[in-house]
Design a protein around this motif. Structure first.
Motif, PDB file in Angstrom:
ATOM      1  N   ALA A  72      -4.966  11.928  -6.991  1.00  0.00           N
ATOM      2  CA  ALA A  72      -3.768  12.642  -6.548  1.00  0.00           C
ATOM      3  C   ALA A  72      -2.647  11.651  -6.252  1.00  0.00           C
ATOM      4  CB  ALA A  72      -4.090  13.455  -5.302  1.00  0.00           C
ATOM      5  N   PRO A  73      -1.415  12.151  -6.225  1.00  0.00           N
ATOM      6  CA  PRO A  73      -0.304  11.278  -5.824  1.00  0.00           C
ATOM      7  C   PRO A  73      -0.464  10.821  -4.377  1.00  0.00           C
ATOM      8  CG  PRO A  73       0.516  13.356  -6.756  1.00  0.00           C
ATOM      9  CD  PRO A  73      -0.961  13.488  -6.583  1.00  0.00           C
ATOM     10  N   ASP A  74       0.152   9.704  -4.040  1.00  0.00           N
ATOM     11  CA  ASP A  74       0.117   9.208  -2.664  1.00  0.00           C
ATOM     12  C   ASP A  74       0.745  10.244  -1.733  1.00  0.00           C
ATOM     13  OD1 ASP A  74      -0.914   6.929  -3.757  1.00  0.00           O
ATOM     14  OD2 ASP A  74       0.813   5.657  -3.311  1.00  0.00           O
ATOM     15  N   LEU A  75       0.247  10.266  -0.509  1.00  0.00           N
ATOM     16  CA  LEU A  75       0.732  11.196   0.508  1.00  0.00           C
ATOM     17  C   LEU A  75       1.142  10.372   1.724  1.00  0.00           C
ATOM     18  CD1 LEU A  75       1.087  14.054   1.702  1.00  0.00           C
ATOM     19  CD2 LEU A  75      -1.325  13.972   2.321  1.00  0.00           C
ATOM     20  N   ILE A  76       2.376  10.529   2.146  1.00  0.00           N
ATOM     21  CA  ILE A  76       2.888   9.783   3.297  1.00  0.00           C
ATOM     22  C   ILE A  76       3.125  10.757   4.445  1.00  0.00           C
ATOM     23  CG2 ILE A  76       4.787   8.366   4.168  1.00  0.00           C
ATOM     24  CD1 ILE A  76       5.112   7.329   1.284  1.00  0.00           C
ATOM     25  N   ARG A 113      -9.229  18.163  -2.213  1.00  0.00           N
ATOM     26  CA  ARG A 113      -9.821  19.008  -3.268  1.00  0.00           C
ATOM     27  C   ARG A 113      -9.874  18.269  -4.597  1.00  0.00           C
ATOM     28  NH1 ARG A 113      -6.401  22.925  -0.865  1.00  0.00           N
ATOM     29  NH2 ARG A 113      -7.636  24.271   0.475  1.00  0.00           N
ATOM     30  N   ARG A 114      -8.775  17.641  -4.949  1.00  0.00           N
ATOM     31  CA  ARG A 114      -8.731  16.889  -6.214  1.00  0.00           C
ATOM     32  C   ARG A 114      -9.699  15.717  -6.186  1.00  0.00           C
ATOM     33  NH1 ARG A 114      -2.418  16.381  -8.098  1.00  0.00           N
ATOM     34  NH2 ARG A 114      -1.967  18.610  -8.163  1.00  0.00           N
ATOM     35  N   SER A 115      -9.749  15.046  -5.062  1.00  0.00           N
ATOM     36  CA  SER A 115     -10.596  13.857  -4.943  1.00  0.00           C
ATOM     37  C   SER A 115     -12.074  14.202  -5.035  1.00  0.00           C
ATOM     38  CB  SER A 115     -10.311  13.129  -3.632  1.00  0.00           C
ATOM     39  OG  SER A 115      -8.972  12.679  -3.613  1.00  0.00           O
ATOM     40  N   VAL A 116     -12.495  15.265  -4.365  1.00  0.00           N
ATOM     41  CA  VAL A 116     -13.905  15.631  -4.408  1.00  0.00           C
ATOM     42  C   VAL A 116     -14.280  16.135  -5.802  1.00  0.00           C
ATOM     43  CG1 VAL A 116     -13.799  18.049  -3.608  1.00  0.00           C
ATOM     44  CG2 VAL A 116     -15.783  16.640  -3.056  1.00  0.00           C
ATOM     45  N   ALA A 117     -13.362  16.816  -6.470  1.00  0.00           N
ATOM     46  CA  ALA A 117     -13.644  17.319  -7.815  1.00  0.00           C
ATOM     47  C   ALA A 117     -13.868  16.177  -8.804  1.00  0.00           C
ATOM     48  CB  ALA A 117     -12.501  18.209  -8.292  1.00  0.00           C
ATOM     49  N   GLU A 118     -13.158  15.068  -8.591  1.00  0.00           N
ATOM     50  CA  GLU A 118     -13.264  13.926  -9.502  1.00  0.00           C
ATOM     51  C   GLU A 118     -14.142  12.804  -8.950  1.00  0.00           C
ATOM     52  OE1 GLU A 118      -9.447  12.700 -11.001  1.00  0.00           O
ATOM     53  OE2 GLU A 118      -8.780  14.792 -11.205  1.00  0.00           O
ATOM     54  N   GLY A 119     -14.677  12.994  -7.732  1.00  0.00           N
ATOM     55  CA  GLY A 119     -15.580  12.006  -7.147  1.00  0.00           C
ATOM     56  C   GLY A 119     -14.912  10.732  -6.668  1.00  0.00           C
ATOM     57  N   HIS A 120     -13.661  10.848  -6.218  1.00  0.00           N
ATOM     58  CA  HIS A 120     -12.937   9.675  -5.725  1.00  0.00           C
ATOM     59  C   HIS A 120     -12.788   9.706  -4.207  1.00  0.00           C
ATOM     60  CE1 HIS A 120     -11.030   9.602  -9.936  1.00  0.00           C
ATOM     61  NE2 HIS A 120     -11.978   8.678  -9.877  1.00  0.00           N
ATOM     62  N   ASP A 121     -12.759   8.530  -3.618  1.00  0.00           N
ATOM     63  CA  ASP A 121     -12.540   8.380  -2.181  1.00  0.00           C
ATOM     64  C   ASP A 121     -11.045   8.558  -1.857  1.00  0.00           C
ATOM     65  OD1 ASP A 121     -15.223   7.663  -2.081  1.00  0.00           O
ATOM     66  OD2 ASP A 121     -14.788   5.514  -2.067  1.00  0.00           O
ATOM     67  N   PRO A 148      -8.188   7.018  14.017  1.00  0.00           N
ATOM     68  CA  PRO A 148      -6.870   6.641  13.501  1.00  0.00           C
ATOM     69  C   PRO A 148      -6.681   5.143  13.651  1.00  0.00           C
ATOM     70  CG  PRO A 148      -6.703   8.499  14.996  1.00  0.00           C
ATOM     71  CD  PRO A 148      -8.096   7.962  15.112  1.00  0.00           C
ATOM     72  N   GLY A 149      -6.244   4.526  12.622  1.00  0.00           N
ATOM     73  CA  GLY A 149      -6.030   3.097  12.641  1.00  0.00           C
ATOM     74  C   GLY A 149      -5.201   2.696  11.457  1.00  0.00           C
ATOM     75  N   PRO A 150      -4.969   1.410  11.316  1.00  0.00           N
ATOM     76  CA  PRO A 150      -4.108   0.947  10.242  1.00  0.00           C
ATOM     77  C   PRO A 150      -4.695   1.152   8.848  1.00  0.00           C
ATOM     78  CG  PRO A 150      -4.980  -0.908  11.488  1.00  0.00           C
ATOM     79  CD  PRO A 150      -5.402   0.332  12.191  1.00  0.00           C
ATOM     80  N   SER A 151      -6.009   1.317   8.750  1.00  0.00           N
ATOM     81  CA  SER A 151      -6.618   1.570   7.443  1.00  0.00           C
ATOM     82  C   SER A 151      -7.963   2.253   7.635  1.00  0.00           C
ATOM     83  CB  SER A 151      -6.793   0.267   6.662  1.00  0.00           C
ATOM     84  OG  SER A 151      -7.687  -0.584   7.336  1.00  0.00           O
ATOM     85  N   GLY A 152      -8.420   2.901   6.586  1.00  0.00           N
ATOM     86  CA  GLY A 152      -9.702   3.567   6.645  1.00  0.00           C
ATOM     87  C   GLY A 152     -10.027   4.241   5.331  1.00  0.00           C
ATOM     88  N   ILE A 153     -11.169   4.907   5.312  1.00  0.00           N
ATOM     89  CA  ILE A 153     -11.631   5.548   4.086  1.00  0.00           C
ATOM     90  C   ILE A 153     -12.369   6.839   4.414  1.00  0.00           C
ATOM     91  CG2 ILE A 153     -13.778   4.227   4.064  1.00  0.00           C
ATOM     92  CD1 ILE A 153     -13.589   4.228   0.982  1.00  0.00           C
ATOM     93  N   ILE A 154     -12.193   7.813   3.549  1.00  0.00           N
ATOM     94  CA  ILE A 154     -13.003   9.021   3.540  1.00  0.00           C
ATOM     95  C   ILE A 154     -13.699   8.997   2.186  1.00  0.00           C
ATOM     96  CG2 ILE A 154     -13.025  11.540   3.585  1.00  0.00           C
ATOM     97  CD1 ILE A 154     -10.325  11.373   5.110  1.00  0.00           C
ATOM     98  N   THR A 155     -15.003   8.813   2.197  1.00  0.00           N
ATOM     99  CA  THR A 155     -15.723   8.715   0.929  1.00  0.00           C
ATOM    100  C   THR A 155     -15.821  10.099   0.288  1.00  0.00           C
ATOM    101  OG1 THR A 155     -17.901   9.080   1.913  1.00  0.00           O
ATOM    102  CG2 THR A 155     -17.106   6.781   1.807  1.00  0.00           C
ATOM    103  N   ALA A 156     -16.045  10.102  -1.013  1.00  0.00           N
ATOM    104  CA  ALA A 156     -16.178  11.364  -1.742  1.00  0.00           C
ATOM    105  C   ALA A 156     -17.286  12.218  -1.142  1.00  0.00           C
ATOM    106  CB  ALA A 156     -16.423  11.086  -3.223  1.00  0.00           C
ATOM    107  N   ALA A 157     -18.345  11.581  -0.671  1.00  0.00           N
ATOM    108  CA  ALA A 157     -19.459  12.321  -0.068  1.00  0.00           C
ATOM    109  C   ALA A 157     -19.064  12.967   1.258  1.00  0.00           C
ATOM    110  CB  ALA A 157     -20.651  11.391   0.140  1.00  0.00           C
ATOM    111  N   GLN A 158     -18.118  12.385   1.978  1.00  0.00           N
ATOM    112  CA  GLN A 158     -17.685  12.916   3.269  1.00  0.00           C
ATOM    113  C   GLN A 158     -16.652  14.033   3.129  1.00  0.00           C
ATOM    114  OE1 GLN A 158     -16.186   9.220   4.845  1.00  0.00           O
ATOM    115  NE2 GLN A 158     -17.989   8.937   6.168  1.00  0.00           N
TER     116      GLN A 158
END
Length: 105
Positions: free
Chosen positions: A10-14, A92-100, A31-41
Motif C-alpha cells: 500500500a502507499p505510505d500513510l502519514i 487489509r492489503r498487507s495481509v492479503a499479500e503477506g507483507h508486514d 508507540p515509539g520511533p519505529s516498529g513492526i506489525i508482522t503479516a501474522a499479527q
C-alpha cells in the motif's frame, strides 16, 4: 512528530503523532520511533482496531442521544472510524499479500 506507516502492499500513510500513538496503543503496540506489525499479527490488529471503532461509534451515538434530549447541538468531530480507515485499508492489503507494516518517526 509524525508517524509514517509503510507496507509493500500500500502507499505510505502519514499520521500526526497523537493519532498514530492512539492507533498503536489500541492495537497493543508500543508507540515509539519505529516498529513492526508482522503479516501474522495483522488479523488480530485489525480485530482490535475494528472493536475500538465500534466502541467509539456506540459512545458517539449515546452522546448524540444525550445532546438531542438537552436540545444542544453536537459539534463536528473527527471520529476514530475516519482516522483508522486508511490504516485498516493498509492492513487489509498487507495481509492479503503477506507483507508486514512498519513505521518510523
Amino acid at each position: 512528530m509524525l508517524y509514517k506507516f509503510k507496507s509493500r502492499s500500500a502507499p505510505d500513510l502519514i499520521m500526526l503523532e497523537p493519532h498514530g500513538r492512539q492507533i498503536l496503543q489500541i492495537v497493543g503496540k508500543t508507540p515509539g520511533p519505529s516498529g513492526i506489525i508482522t503479516a501474522a499479527q495483522i488479523p488480530g490488529v485489525m480485530a482490535a482496531l475494528e472493536a475500538a471503532v465500534a466502541a467509539d461509534e456506540a459512545l458517539a451515538a449515546d452522546a448524540q442521544d444525550d445532546a438531542d434530549e438537552d436540545g444542544a447541538e453536537r459539534p463536528d468531530t473527527v471520529r476514530l472510524r475516519q482516522r483508522a480507515a486508511p490504516f485498516l485499508e493498509m492492513l487489509r492489503r498487507s495481509v492479503a499479500e503477506g507483507h508486514d507494516v512498519v513505521w518510523g518517526a
